[in-house]
Design a protein around this motif. Structure first.
Motif, short mmCIF file in Angstrom:
data_model
loop_
_atom_site.label_atom_id
_atom_site.label_comp_id
_atom_site.label_asym_id
_atom_site.label_seq_id
_atom_site.Cartn_x
_atom_site.Cartn_y
_atom_site.Cartn_z
N VAL A 202 0.96 -1.18 -0.04
CA VAL A 202 0.13 -0.12 0.05
C VAL A 202 0.80 1.03 -0.07
O VAL A 202 0.71 2.42 -0.69
CB VAL A 202 -1.12 -0.03 1.31
CG1 VAL A 202 -1.59 1.38 1.32
CG2 VAL A 202 -1.93 -1.10 1.09
N THR A 203 2.01 1.32 0.77
CA THR A 203 2.74 2.34 0.86
C THR A 203 3.56 2.65 -0.40
O THR A 203 3.80 3.73 -0.74
CB THR A 203 3.92 2.13 2.02
OG1 THR A 203 3.24 1.93 3.07
CG2 THR A 203 4.88 3.51 2.22
N ILE A 204 3.92 1.52 -1.42
CA ILE A 204 4.64 1.82 -2.50
C ILE A 204 3.69 2.40 -3.54
O ILE A 204 4.06 3.01 -4.12
CB ILE A 204 5.30 0.38 -2.98
CG1 ILE A 204 6.39 0.06 -2.00
CG2 ILE A 204 5.77 0.36 -4.30
CD1 ILE A 204 7.15 -1.18 -2.32
N GLY B 206 2.48 5.10 -7.35
CA GLY B 206 1.33 4.89 -8.14
C GLY B 206 1.11 3.37 -8.62
O GLY B 206 1.95 2.40 -8.27
N GLY B 207 0.41 3.02 -9.53
CA GLY B 207 -0.03 1.51 -9.90
C GLY B 207 -1.28 1.41 -9.78
O GLY B 207 -2.17 2.07 -9.16
N ASN B 208 -1.41 0.27 -10.12
CA ASN B 208 -2.81 -0.73 -10.06
C ASN B 208 -2.88 -1.14 -8.77
O ASN B 208 -2.26 -2.62 -8.67
CB ASN B 208 -3.16 -1.55 -11.31
CG ASN B 208 -4.55 -1.76 -11.10
OD1 ASN B 208 -5.18 -1.96 -10.29
ND2 ASN B 208 -4.99 -2.42 -12.61
N LEU B 209 -3.66 -0.69 -7.70
CA LEU B 209 -3.45 -1.16 -6.38
C LEU B 209 -4.18 -2.57 -6.26
O LEU B 209 -3.91 -3.46 -5.60
CB LEU B 209 -4.02 -0.23 -5.49
CG LEU B 209 -3.94 -0.84 -4.04
CD1 LEU B 209 -2.57 -1.02 -3.46
CD2 LEU B 209 -4.71 0.32 -2.95
N ALA B 210 -5.29 -2.69 -7.04
CA ALA B 210 -6.11 -4.03 -7.30
C ALA B 210 -5.28 -5.15 -7.81
O ALA B 210 -5.11 -6.19 -6.90
CB ALA B 210 -7.26 -3.81 -8.22
N GLU B 211 -4.24 -4.92 -8.74
CA GLU B 211 -3.49 -5.89 -9.14
C GLU B 211 -2.51 -6.42 -8.24
O GLU B 211 -2.01 -7.41 -8.09
CB GLU B 211 -3.07 -5.55 -10.65
CG GLU B 211 -3.90 -5.55 -11.71
CD GLU B 211 -4.71 -6.60 -12.12
OE1 GLU B 211 -4.36 -7.86 -11.97
OE2 GLU B 211 -5.92 -6.41 -12.46
N ILE B 212 -1.76 -5.32 -7.67
CA ILE B 212 -0.92 -5.40 -6.49
C ILE B 212 -1.35 -6.57 -5.41
O ILE B 212 -0.94 -7.28 -4.91
CB ILE B 212 -0.39 -4.23 -5.90
CG1 ILE B 212 0.26 -3.36 -7.09
CG2 ILE B 212 0.72 -4.52 -4.73
CD1 ILE B 212 0.83 -2.03 -6.69
N LEU B 213 -2.65 -6.09 -4.95
CA LEU B 213 -3.14 -6.97 -3.86
C LEU B 213 -3.62 -8.35 -4.27
O LEU B 213 -3.74 -9.13 -3.60
CB LEU B 213 -4.49 -5.95 -3.25
CG LEU B 213 -4.19 -4.77 -2.58
CD1 LEU B 213 -5.29 -3.99 -2.00
CD2 LEU B 213 -2.96 -4.60 -1.34
#
Length: 320
Positions: A221-223, A228-235
């Protein structure tokens, strides 16, 4: 001598059950980890204000770590913090003293041990019972959070993909996921509503719980907030990693279970055999009991049994 070890064990179990009974009587069954109720929402439904609930829960979860400077309490404070024990440090210390008195009375009624030994055993039983109870609560609570975390992250992913902001996704998790994770995320949602950075709140929760998967979530979340970026894909990727680690941990636990129980059995068997022999034939050790090496040999055997438990624990403590 033949029945005293059994009495010691029965008194310890009785004191341990008394701790659980006092806890449920004072704070109610809603705090019990066996009850799948969202405690934070239950407090809000009773008419308490959001800020008042947040302050109360935060105080419960942080009071023990702030009291680690109390002599001997540092051994218990970290476990009590992870378990989110509602008892204050002062109440826990008073409970240790009360249980030590109860144990002393039980030892006085049930045994003929000398008074200094009875006092020492009573203190050990009172302190040990509270520590064992708190440690069991902490381990159970952390295990439940680890099991709930992948589902919570996937729920956040679905919320983000339908257009909700991340703060709303955390709020949804706090309402849909059962305790203990729901109350933890509910506190983060409340803190975020009052202006605190979500990443900082997640980091604090990860450090308070000392949980690696939660640290992964806080870092992700901090990164995303900074780069920036697609948080949904990261999670979504993080949820797969957490679930895979959890499956691997369960597999390792199943593989090492035989070795763990073998170590416990081999360490407990001599003690159980000693008790059974003394109960069935109290005069069995009369020929050697007065020998000068009998007491030192008992200490050596006890140390070796304890070392066996420690070695088996180290050998089976595989980091995932």
């Amino acid at each position: 001598m033949s029945v005293e070890p059994i009495i010691y064990g029965l008194i310890f179990i009785a004191v341990l059950l008394l701790v659980e009974g006092l806890y449920l009587v004072v704070f109610g069954k809603s705090i019990s980890l066996n009850n799948r109720v969202n405690r934070r929402l239950e407090m809000l439904d009773k008419g308490e204000g959001r800020e008042e609930v947040l302050e109360k829960l935060r105080k419960e979860m942080q009071q023990h770590i702030k009291s680690k400077s109390i002599p001997l309490y540092s051994l218990l404070g970290e476990k009590a913090q992870k378990a989110a024990i509602a008892f204050t440090p002062r109440q826990l210390i008073m409970m240790m003293a009360l249980l030590a008195c109860v144990a002393f009375v039980g030892l006085t009624v049930g045994t003929q041990t000398d008074v200094p030994i009875r006092a020492l055993l009573a203190v050990g039983i009172g302190v040990g019972a509270v520590y064992f109870w708190v440690a069991a609560k902490a381990n159970k609570r952390l295990a439940m959070i680890e099991e709930q975390l992948p589902d919570a992250v996937e729920l956040m992913v679905r919320s983000l993909r339908v257009g909700h902001p991340f703060s709303s996704a955390i709020q949804i998790v706090s309402k849909e996921v059962p305790d203990p994770l729901a109350t933890e995320f509910g506190m983060i949602a409340d803190e975020s509503a009052y202006g605190r950075d979500v990443g900082d709140a997640l980091k604090e929760m990860a450090e308070r719980l000392d949980m690696q998967d939660m640290r992964f979530l806080a870092v992700a979340v901090t990164i995303q907030q900074t780069s920036g970026g697609n948080l949904a894909e990261i999670l979504a990727g993080l949820a797969k990693v957490i679930r895979a680690r959890f499956r691997l941990f369960r597999r390792v636990k199943a593989i090492t279970a035989e070795a763990k129980w073998s170590g416990k059995f081999l360490s407990a068997f001599p003690v159980v055999a000693l008790i059974v022999i003394n109960v069935s034939d109290p005069n069995y050790y009369d020929a050697v009991r007065d020998h000068e090496y009998f007491i030192p040999a008992c200490f050596v055997v006890g140390i070796m049994l304890a070392l066996n438990l420690m070695v088996m624990r180290v050998l089976t403590n595989i980091k995932v």
